[in-house]
Structure formats: structure tokens, C-alpha cells
Design a protein around this motif. Structure first.
Motif, PDB file in Angstrom:
ATOM      1  N   THR A  16      11.460  11.198  44.383  1.00 33.23           N
ATOM      2  CA  THR A  16      11.064  10.202  45.378  1.00 33.23           C
ATOM      3  C   THR A  16      11.796   8.890  45.141  1.00 33.23           C
ATOM      4  O   THR A  16      12.025   8.492  43.991  1.00 33.23           O
ATOM      5  CB  THR A  16       9.536   9.958  45.320  1.00 33.23           C
ATOM      6  OG1 THR A  16       8.847  11.175  45.615  1.00 33.23           O
ATOM      7  CG2 THR A  16       9.107   8.886  46.313  1.00 33.23           C
ATOM      8  N   LEU A  17      12.166   8.222  46.220  1.00 38.81           N
ATOM      9  CA  LEU A  17      12.721   6.872  46.145  1.00 38.81           C
ATOM     10  C   LEU A  17      11.680   5.879  46.651  1.00 38.81           C
ATOM     11  O   LEU A  17      11.056   6.095  47.696  1.00 38.81           O
ATOM     12  CB  LEU A  17      13.994   6.748  46.996  1.00 38.81           C
ATOM     13  CG  LEU A  17      15.249   7.440  46.465  1.00 38.81           C
ATOM     14  CD1 LEU A  17      16.383   7.335  47.478  1.00 38.81           C
ATOM     15  CD2 LEU A  17      15.690   6.842  45.119  1.00 38.81           C
ATOM     16  N   ARG A  18      11.480   4.799  45.889  1.00 38.36           N
ATOM     17  CA  ARG A  18      10.557   3.734  46.283  1.00 38.36           C
ATOM     18  C   ARG A  18      11.364   2.614  46.945  1.00 38.36           C
ATOM     19  O   ARG A  18      12.269   2.055  46.322  1.00 38.36           O
ATOM     20  CB  ARG A  18       9.806   3.193  45.062  1.00 38.36           C
ATOM     21  CG  ARG A  18       8.756   4.154  44.526  1.00 38.36           C
ATOM     22  CD  ARG A  18       8.197   3.700  43.190  1.00 38.36           C
ATOM     23  NE  ARG A  18       7.701   2.342  43.213  1.00 38.36           N
ATOM     24  CZ  ARG A  18       6.483   1.983  43.630  1.00 38.36           C
ATOM     25  NH1 ARG A  18       5.642   2.900  44.066  1.00 38.36           N
ATOM     26  NH2 ARG A  18       6.090   0.728  43.606  1.00 38.36           N
ATOM     27  N   ILE A  19      11.007   2.298  48.192  1.00 33.25           N
ATOM     28  CA  ILE A  19      11.749   1.321  48.978  1.00 33.25           C
ATOM     29  C   ILE A  19      10.792   0.223  49.427  1.00 33.25           C
ATOM     30  O   ILE A  19       9.733   0.516  49.997  1.00 33.25           O
ATOM     31  CB  ILE A  19      12.402   1.976  50.215  1.00 33.25           C
ATOM     32  CG1 ILE A  19      13.246   3.185  49.774  1.00 33.25           C
ATOM     33  CG2 ILE A  19      13.241   0.966  50.988  1.00 33.25           C
ATOM     34  CD1 ILE A  19      13.766   4.020  50.927  1.00 33.25           C
ATOM     35  N   ALA A  20      11.148  -1.031  49.188  1.00 35.28           N
ATOM     36  CA  ALA A  20      10.265  -2.146  49.529  1.00 35.28           C
ATOM     37  C   ALA A  20      10.848  -2.986  50.656  1.00 35.28           C
ATOM     38  O   ALA A  20      12.047  -3.273  50.684  1.00 35.28           O
ATOM     39  CB  ALA A  20      10.016  -3.024  48.302  1.00 35.28           C
ATOM     40  N   GLY A  21       9.973  -3.361  51.568  1.00 34.82           N
ATOM     41  CA  GLY A  21      10.348  -4.232  52.677  1.00 34.82           C
ATOM     42  C   GLY A  21       9.113  -4.890  53.243  1.00 34.82           C
ATOM     43  O   GLY A  21       8.154  -5.168  52.523  1.00 34.82           O
ATOM     44  N   ASP A  22       9.102  -5.122  54.555  1.00 32.67           N
ATOM     45  CA  ASP A  22       7.941  -5.722  55.199  1.00 32.67           C
ATOM     46  C   ASP A  22       7.869  -5.233  56.640  1.00 32.67           C
ATOM     47  O   ASP A  22       8.541  -4.265  57.004  1.00 32.67           O
ATOM     48  CB  ASP A  22       8.003  -7.255  55.125  1.00 32.67           C
ATOM     49  CG  ASP A  22       9.304  -7.827  55.660  1.00 32.67           C
ATOM     50  OD1 ASP A  22       9.564  -7.669  56.862  1.00 32.67           O
ATOM     51  OD2 ASP A  22      10.075  -8.435  54.884  1.00 32.67           O
ATOM     52  N   GLY A  23       7.057  -5.915  57.451  1.00 36.15           N
ATOM     53  CA  GLY A  23       6.795  -5.446  58.801  1.00 36.15           C
ATOM     54  C   GLY A  23       7.791  -5.875  59.854  1.00 36.15           C
ATOM     55  O   GLY A  23       7.530  -5.673  61.058  1.00 36.15           O
ATOM     56  N   TYR A  24       8.923  -6.436  59.454  1.00 34.85           N
ATOM     57  CA  TYR A  24       9.967  -6.792  60.424  1.00 34.85           C
ATOM     58  C   TYR A  24      10.397  -5.530  61.160  1.00 34.85           C
ATOM     59  O   TYR A  24      10.707  -4.515  60.538  1.00 34.85           O
ATOM     60  CB  TYR A  24      11.143  -7.425  59.685  1.00 34.85           C
ATOM     61  CG  TYR A  24      12.373  -7.682  60.528  1.00 34.85           C
ATOM     62  CD1 TYR A  24      12.293  -8.341  61.745  1.00 34.85           C
ATOM     63  CD2 TYR A  24      13.631  -7.265  60.090  1.00 34.85           C
ATOM     64  CE1 TYR A  24      13.431  -8.585  62.503  1.00 34.85           C
ATOM     65  CE2 TYR A  24      14.778  -7.506  60.845  1.00 34.85           C
ATOM     66  CZ  TYR A  24      14.662  -8.163  62.050  1.00 34.85           C
ATOM     67  OH  TYR A  24      15.789  -8.395  62.813  1.00 34.85           O
ATOM     68  N   LEU A  25      10.422  -5.584  62.480  1.00 35.47           N
ATOM     69  CA  LEU A  25      10.697  -4.385  63.269  1.00 35.47           C
ATOM     70  C   LEU A  25      12.071  -3.788  62.965  1.00 35.47           C
ATOM     71  O   LEU A  25      12.279  -2.586  63.138  1.00 35.47           O
ATOM     72  CB  LEU A  25      10.579  -4.699  64.764  1.00 35.47           C
ATOM     73  CG  LEU A  25      10.572  -3.496  65.707  1.00 35.47           C
ATOM     74  CD1 LEU A  25       9.411  -2.554  65.405  1.00 35.47           C
ATOM     75  CD2 LEU A  25      10.533  -3.950  67.160  1.00 35.47           C
ATOM     76  N   GLY A  26      12.991  -4.602  62.496  1.00 38.25           N
ATOM     77  CA  GLY A  26      14.311  -4.100  62.134  1.00 38.25           C
ATOM     78  C   GLY A  26      14.270  -3.043  61.045  1.00 38.25           C
ATOM     79  O   GLY A  26      15.196  -2.232  60.915  1.00 38.25           O
ATOM     80  N   TYR A  27      13.180  -3.030  60.271  1.00 37.53           N
ATOM     81  CA  TYR A  27      13.063  -2.080  59.169  1.00 37.53           C
ATOM     82  C   TYR A  27      12.373  -0.777  59.574  1.00 37.53           C
ATOM     83  O   TYR A  27      12.119   0.079  58.715  1.00 37.53           O
ATOM     84  CB  TYR A  27      12.285  -2.702  58.013  1.00 37.53           C
ATOM     85  CG  TYR A  27      12.897  -3.959  57.432  1.00 37.53           C
ATOM     86  CD1 TYR A  27      14.273  -4.167  57.447  1.00 37.53           C
ATOM     87  CD2 TYR A  27      12.090  -4.949  56.866  1.00 37.53           C
ATOM     88  CE1 TYR A  27      14.830  -5.324  56.925  1.00 37.53           C
ATOM     89  CE2 TYR A  27      12.647  -6.098  56.321  1.00 37.53           C
ATOM     90  CZ  TYR A  27      14.004  -6.295  56.359  1.00 37.53           C
ATOM     91  OH  TYR A  27      14.545  -7.434  55.831  1.00 37.53           O
TER      92      TYR A  27
END
Length: 333
Positions: A16-27
Motif C-alpha cells: 500500500t502507498l500512503r498519500i496525503a492531501g486535502d479536499g481541493y477538487l484538483g486532487y
């Protein structure tokens, strides 16, 4: 237990890869249903962590190895990555913001209904600290010569998250609110006292988001990283061919109406970068004797952002001497 699961089911995922971001629609595509499905078919799991837009903390955890990949704008990686000696390399472009980041204000803050009304240090600007919102403010103050905002920072009201900025906009706790999509659309739809003023569409090429892969992960698990990006680009293509499905899933993911999603997509407020865009437009990968000469948009963005960050004091005077040490083209090649 794992052996039993594989014997009794159709289990596929080995790592598994853990990927962090947020709720920006671009993501959206980074953790979309199709991306996760395509990855699982290659024995890879995808864990998406939404940190609410706390980019400084995101980079800190990334540097400690808690995340394998992160998504963020180039400018924010320059600021926060430098503290840790740039623990990852930029490998793939996600999207250009052409209005995906923006400034809204209360109608009382705009007596002349003009952006120049915001050159007023008595107004309170609410934004997510250490985020693209802060960078958008810096560019606006610099390029529009908001001289009244250069004398002190009392007008700045940094918030802990994008959701907090949205809630303050709903409650009228502030005068100017800097947000990203889908929060801009949500705010304008729910509070008639707000007006859209200005956005990233006025500063083409500055706010561009990228995937950054931890250097150790890329060195030790390159196969997993390649599998993820294959899944990502296949999902991007799938949703481009199936617009209704894309709109439905985006609306659910972002918590907004389908019409708001359609407006963002159709007006290209977020300009997603597909595989050819990345190769030919961002990372200079392609036939230099072909009909379209490959461009290095990521290098242009890094250098342009560094100049603004130095000018506004968020990056020291040394600037960015070698932008190429921050990128890796092997994934795209």
C-alpha cells in the motif's frame, strides 16, 4: 491469516502507498474510485489521508516517512520542503489553478465593487495558513501594489484549515476569505452576502500542484510508484471518456451540487494535466525533433514561485539555485 484470505477470496493487494492531501477538487483523481480500482488490479493499495489543508504538517510527516507521497502546490514545497532538505522529488503534475483558488469578500468590504477596495488594512483577511491561499495573497499584494497591506500584518487571520475558513465565511467572521474549490462554490452558493473578487486565473502558471514522492520510497519501491501512476493516468482517461460518472463522483467527493462541479470543469478553473501534458508540457519528456517541442513547465513554475517567495520574505535571499534537483523524470520516461 493473510494466506487464508488469499485462498478463500480474490485478494490482490500486496502493498500500500500512503498519500496525503486535502479536499481541493484538483486532487480528486489521486484517490478516485477508478484510481484505487486500477491500482488494486496491479496488487497495490492506495490509502488517502485528508489533512484539511495543513501543508506544513503534511511536509513534516512526509519527511519523517509517515507518508509515501504527498500532493501540494510547487510554491508550498519550496517553502516547507526546504526545512527538511527536500525529502522528495516532484514526479508528476496534477493541475494548474485557473480560478481553483480565489478571494471572496463581503459586499460591505467592496463599496466601489472594485478589487482596489481590498487595499485596506482595516479589513480582516481569513485564509488557511501555510497554504496556496497565503501564496495567492502574497502575489495579489505584490502585483496589485496593495501598499496599505505592506505596513503591518494585523489584517492577516490565518486559520488551521480550509473548513475553518469556510465556516468563518458562513458566519461573517472576517471581511475577505481566501479559499480553494470546492469551498469557493460552496460559500458563494450558501452566503448571498459574499462576492467573488479575484483568483488564480489572473496569475497563470504560479499555482500548479504536483505529486512529490519520498526519495527513499522511490529508490526502494519504484515498482509500486510506477503502478500507482499507471492507475492514476488510466483513471484520468476513464473519467474523461465518462463525464457523467466523473461529475457524479466529484460531487459526492466534494460535497457540492453537480452543477457546481460542471461549472468548475467547463470553465477550466482547474486544468488537470494528463500524461501528454506532463511529458511534453511539464517535464520535457519527448522527441525534441518532433512536431511539438517538449517544454519544462515545472522548472518555469519553480523558478517563478521562488522569485515571488524571495520578494515576499517566505524564502531566503538565496532563492532556488538548481530547480532540477527537485524533480525526477524517470516515472514519465
Amino acid at each position: 491469516a493473510e494466506a487464508f484470505e488469499r485462498e478463500i477470496s480474490e485478494a490482490k493487494v500486496d502493498s500500500t502507498l500512503r498519500i496525503a492531501g486535502d479536499g481541493y477538487l484538483g486532487y480528486f483523481f489521486a484517490s478516485s474510485l477508478q484510481t484505487r480500482k486500477q491500482a488494486a488490479n496491479q496488487a497495490l493499495g492506495v490509502e488517502w489521508i485528508d489533512d484539511g489543508g495543513a501543508i506544513g504538517e503534511r511536509v513534516d510527516k512526509f519527511a519523517r516517512g509517515e507518508y509515501d507521497l504527498i500532493v501540494l502546490p510547487a510554491a508550498e514545497y519550496l517553502v516547507h520542503g526546504k526545512r527538511h532538505g527536500f525529502p522528495g522529488v516532484i514526479t508528476v503534475g496534477i493541475a494548474r489553478s485557473n480560478g481553483g483558488d480565489g478571494i471572496v469578500a463581503t459586499k460591505s468590504a467592496l463599496p466601489e465593487n472594485d478589487v482596489a477596495d481590498l487595499n485596506n488594512a482595516d479589513l480582516k483577511w481569513v485564509y488557511t495558513g501555510e497554504s496556496p491561499s497565503e501564496f495567492l495573497i502574497d502575489i495579489t499584494v505584490k502585483d496589485l501594489d496593495f501598499f496599505n497591506l505592506r505596513t503591518h500584518d494585523d489584517w492577516r487571520v490565518p486559520a488551521a484549515s480550509s473548513e475553518e475558513v469556510f465556516q468563518r465565511a458562513m458566519d461573517g467572521r472576517g471581511d475577505v476569505f481566501v479559499m480553494w474549490e470546492p469551498d469557493i462554490s460552496r460559500a458563494l452558493a450558501k452566503n448571498p452576502n459574499l462576492s467573488y473578487v479575484w483568483g488564480s486565473d489572473k496569475f497563470s502558471g504560479y499555482i500548479v500542484d504536483y505529486f512529490v514522492v519520498n526519495k527513499r520510497v522511490l529508490a526502494q519501491r519504484e515498482g509500486d510508484v510506477l503502478a500507482y501512476f499507471k492507475a492514476y493516468f488510466r483513471a484520468l482517461e476513464h473519467y474523461r471518456r465518462n463525464a457523467e460518472e466523473r461529475t457524479t463522483e466529484m460531487a459526492r467527493w466534494a460535497g457540492i451540487e453537480r452543477s457546481a462541479v460542471e461549472a468548475i470543469v467547463n470553465e477550466r478553473k482547474i486544468d488537470w494535466l494528463d500524461l501528454p501534458d506532463n511529458c511534453l508540457g511539464q517535464f520535457g519528456v519527448g522527441d525534441r525533433n518532433g512536431p511539438i517541442a517538449p517544454q519544462e513547465g515545472v522548472i518555469d513554475t519553480l523558478l517563478s514561485c521562488a522569485d515571488v517567495l524571495v520578494d515576499t520574505g517566505r524564502l531566503d535571499g538565496g532563492g532556488l539555485r538548481d530547480p532540477y534537483r527537485l524533480i525526477n523524470t524517470r516515472i514519465l520516461e
